[in-house]
Write a protein that holds these residues in place. Structure first.
Motif, short mmCIF file in Angstrom:
data_model
loop_
_atom_site.label_atom_id
_atom_site.label_comp_id
_atom_site.label_asym_id
_atom_site.label_seq_id
_atom_site.Cartn_x
_atom_site.Cartn_y
_atom_site.Cartn_z
N PRO A 282 0.82 -1.10 0.00
CA PRO A 282 -0.16 0.06 -0.03
C PRO A 282 1.00 1.19 0.12
O PRO A 282 2.01 1.41 0.67
CB PRO A 282 -0.80 -0.09 1.30
N ALA A 283 0.48 2.29 -0.64
CA ALA A 283 1.32 3.26 -0.71
C ALA A 283 1.35 4.22 0.64
O ALA A 283 2.14 4.84 1.00
CB ALA A 283 0.66 4.43 -1.92
N SER A 284 0.22 4.08 1.22
CA SER A 284 0.02 4.84 2.52
C SER A 284 -0.05 3.61 3.63
O SER A 284 -1.04 2.52 3.33
CB SER A 284 -1.05 5.64 2.54
N GLU A 285 0.14 4.01 4.73
CA GLU A 285 0.47 2.85 5.84
C GLU A 285 0.85 1.56 5.82
O GLU A 285 0.13 0.62 6.01
CB GLU A 285 -1.09 2.97 6.62
N PRO A 286 1.89 1.32 4.93
CA PRO A 286 2.25 -0.12 4.83
C PRO A 286 3.08 -0.47 6.04
O PRO A 286 3.36 -0.04 7.00
CB PRO A 286 3.27 0.13 3.67
N ASN A 287 3.24 -2.12 5.99
CA ASN A 287 3.85 -2.56 6.90
C ASN A 287 5.04 -3.61 6.29
O ASN A 287 5.11 -3.88 5.12
CB ASN A 287 3.24 -3.12 8.12
N SER A 288 5.65 -4.19 7.18
CA SER A 288 6.97 -4.83 6.82
C SER A 288 6.34 -6.37 6.01
O SER A 288 7.07 -6.81 5.28
CB SER A 288 7.89 -5.40 7.94
N GLU A 289 4.95 -6.66 6.50
CA GLU A 289 4.62 -8.09 5.58
C GLU A 289 4.21 -7.72 4.43
O GLU A 289 4.36 -8.57 3.55
CB GLU A 289 3.43 -8.14 6.72
N HIS A 290 3.82 -6.31 4.01
CA HIS A 290 3.61 -6.12 2.97
C HIS A 290 4.78 -6.10 1.86
O HIS A 290 4.85 -6.74 0.79
CB HIS A 290 2.79 -4.65 2.57
N LEU A 291 5.81 -5.33 2.29
CA LEU A 291 7.11 -5.48 1.57
C LEU A 291 7.54 -6.87 1.55
O LEU A 291 8.23 -7.22 0.45
CB LEU A 291 8.19 -4.66 2.32
N ARG A 292 7.66 -7.74 2.50
CA ARG A 292 7.94 -9.07 2.59
C ARG A 292 6.96 -9.96 1.15
O ARG A 292 7.84 -10.56 0.40
CB ARG A 292 7.60 -9.98 3.74
N ASP A 293 5.95 -9.82 1.12
CA ASP A 293 4.98 -10.33 0.20
C ASP A 293 5.41 -9.96 -1.26
O ASP A 293 5.55 -10.71 -2.03
CB ASP A 293 3.44 -10.19 0.50
N ALA A 294 5.67 -8.56 -1.25
CA ALA A 294 6.13 -8.05 -2.57
C ALA A 294 7.59 -8.56 -3.10
O ALA A 294 7.82 -8.95 -4.21
CB ALA A 294 6.24 -6.71 -2.67
N PHE A 295 8.33 -8.70 -2.15
CA PHE A 295 9.84 -9.26 -2.54
C PHE A 295 9.70 -10.90 -2.73
O PHE A 295 10.22 -11.23 -3.76
CB PHE A 295 10.72 -9.08 -1.24
#
Length: 373
Positions: A282-295
Motif C-alpha cells: 500500500p502506498a500509505s500505511e504499509p508494514n513490513s509484511e507487505h514489503l515481504r510479500d512483494a519481494f
C-alpha cells in the motif's frame, strides 16, 4: 501554567483576568484544572474551583475561591462562620474545601495512584487545601488554622502552589507518562485538554538518523542509474541515406506487400517488479509484511528468472511508491539486503547472488521446510 478548563457547559468559568495572572505567576510545570467536578464512591459530587498539580514537586493543591460583597473582618477555623466588615456572617469556606478534599483525595487514591504511581501506597496521596478570597485584607483577623491556609492575593496562592512540599511526591519522569496522566486527570475531573496544552505535553516526534536517510537516497540513485543504463546503451536507428540520381526517370517500383503489425513488446523486468510493488505494498500505511510479500512474489516470478531481482531497484521502486511519513528504512530495518535475505530464509526459499552483480538475486529452489509446510 497549563490550563485545563471544564467541559461542563453549566459550570462557572474562571475570570479571564485571573487566568491571565496565573499564567504570569506559574510556569508550565504547574497544571491547573478549573471549575471541575469529581465523583468519588460514597461521597457527594464535589464542585471544585481549582485543582493544581506541581509536576516538579509532585504535589496536588485544592483551592476554593470566594468573593464577598464586603471585606472579610474575621477568619475562623472549622465550626464557626466568617465575619464580614459589614457585620454579616457567611458560611465557613474552610469547611467547604475540606468536604471537597475528601472527594478529591478518594478519587486520586482509587484511580490515579494505582494507574500512574503503582509503587506508592495510595494512602500517602494527600492533597493540600487552601482558600482564596480577594476580600481578605491586611486588617483581617485570622484565627490559627489546623489545616490549609487562606490567601487574599493570587501572588500568595501561586507561592503555595510553587513551594508546597510533600513527603511522598507524585512525580513522573517522561513526557509520555505526563501526557497519560493529563488524560486521566482530565477525565476524572471532567476537564478538557486544549490543543496547545496537548502539543506541549506530547513527546517530540523521533526523526530518522540523517545517515539512514542518506543511505536510502544512495540506494535509490543506484537503482535509477541501473534502470537508465539500458536506455542509454540502445543504439538509435540510423537515418536512411538520400541517393541523388541523374536519371530523369526510373522504372516504377512495385508496391511492397503489406507488412504484419509489429508484435507488442514484452514488459520489461522493471515493469514486472513495479507491478509486484504496486499490487502488494500500500502506498500509505504499509508494514513490513507487505514489503515481504512483494519481494517473495518477485523472487518467485517466472518472468524474472532470467534477469533476477535487483534488490536496489526493488528498494527504489518501493521508495517511489510510498507516500506519507513511512520510509523504506522503517519497513526493512537493518538494511534492505540483509532484510530480504532473512525474509527468504524465513519463508524457506533458497536464493543466490548473481556472480557478476551481487545486487541481483535469484531463487534456486525451495527448502524442505517450505515444501513440508
Amino acid at each position: 501554567m497549563l490550563h485545563f478548563p471544564s467541559t461542563n457547559s453549566a459550570a462557572h468559568r474562571a475570570a479571564p483576568t485571573d487566568v491571565t495572572r496565573l499564567h504570569q505567576l506559574l510556569g508550565d510545570h504547574v497544571w491547573a484544572f478549573s471549575n471541575c467536578r469529581v465523583d468519588a464512591p460514597g461521597l457527594p459530587v464535589a464542585e471544585v474551583d481549582w485543582l493544581f498539580y506541581n509536576t516538579l514537586r509532585g504535589t496536588f493543591i485544592l483551592s476554593e475561591w470566594k468573593r464577598y460583597p464586603a471585606a472579610v473582618a474575621e477568619v475562623k477555623d472549622v465550626g464557626e462562620p466568617w465575619a464580614l466588615a459589614n457585620g454579616a456572617k457567611v458560611a465557613n469556606p474552610i469547611e467547604q474545601v475540606a468536604r471537597q478534599l475528601d472527594a478529591v483525595r478518594t478519587a486520586l487514591r482509587l484511580t490515579v495512584a494505582p494507574r500512574h504511581f503503582p509503587a506508592l501506597d495510595p494512602h500517602d496521596v494527600n492533597p493540600y487545601q487552601c482558600v482564596y478570597s480577594p476580600q481578605l485584607e491586611p486588617a483581617t483577623r485570622i484565627e490559627r488554622l489546623r489545616f490549609g491556609v487562606v490567601h487574599g492575593a493570587l501572588e500568595g496562592l501561586a507561592g503555595t502552589v510553587e513551594r508546597r512540599y510533600t513527603p511522598t511526591p507524585l512525580i513522573l519522569s517522561s513526557q509520555a507518562e505526563h501526557l497519560a496522566l493529563a488524560g486521566t486527570l482530565s477525565d476524572l475531573f471532567r476537564c478538557s485538554v486544549p490543543e496547545a496544552v496537548h502539543s506541549k505535553l506530547a513527546p517530540p516526534a523521533v526523526k530518522p538518523a540523517p545517515s539512514s536517510r542518506i543511505a536510502a537516497i544512495h540506494r535509490e540513485l543506484a537503482a535509477l542509474h541501473l534502470e537508465l543504463a539500458p536506455l542509454l546503451e540502445a543504439p538509435a536507428p540510423a537515418p536512411a541515406p538520400v541517393l541523388l540520381s541523374s536519371r530523369p526517370k526510373e522504372s516504377p517500383v512495385p508496391p511492397s506487400p503489406p507488412t504484419a503489425p509489429p508484435k507488442a513488446a514484452k514488459p520489461s523486468a522493471t515493469g514486472h517488479l513495479r507491478r509486484h510493488v504496486t499490487r502488494l505494498v500500500p502506498a500509505s500505511e504499509p508494514n513490513s509484511e507487505h514489503l515481504r510479500d512483494a519481494f517473495l512474489a518477485a523472487l518467485q516470478d517466472g518472468q524474472l528468472r532470467s534477469s533476477g531481482v535487483h534488490i536496489g531497484l526493488f528498494g527504489a521502486l518501493v521508495g517511489q511508491h510510498l507516500t506519507g511519513d513511512v520510509k523504506l528504512a522503517d519497513l526493512a530495518p537493518g538494511g534492505l539486503r540483509k532484510w530480504c535475505q532473512a525474509q527468504a530464509e524465513a519463508a524457506g526459499v533458497r536464493m543466490v547472488q548473481d556472480p557478476k552483480d551481487p545486487a541481483i538475486v535469484r531463487m534456486t529452489r525451495t527448502t524442505d521446510r517450505k515444501q513440508s509446510a
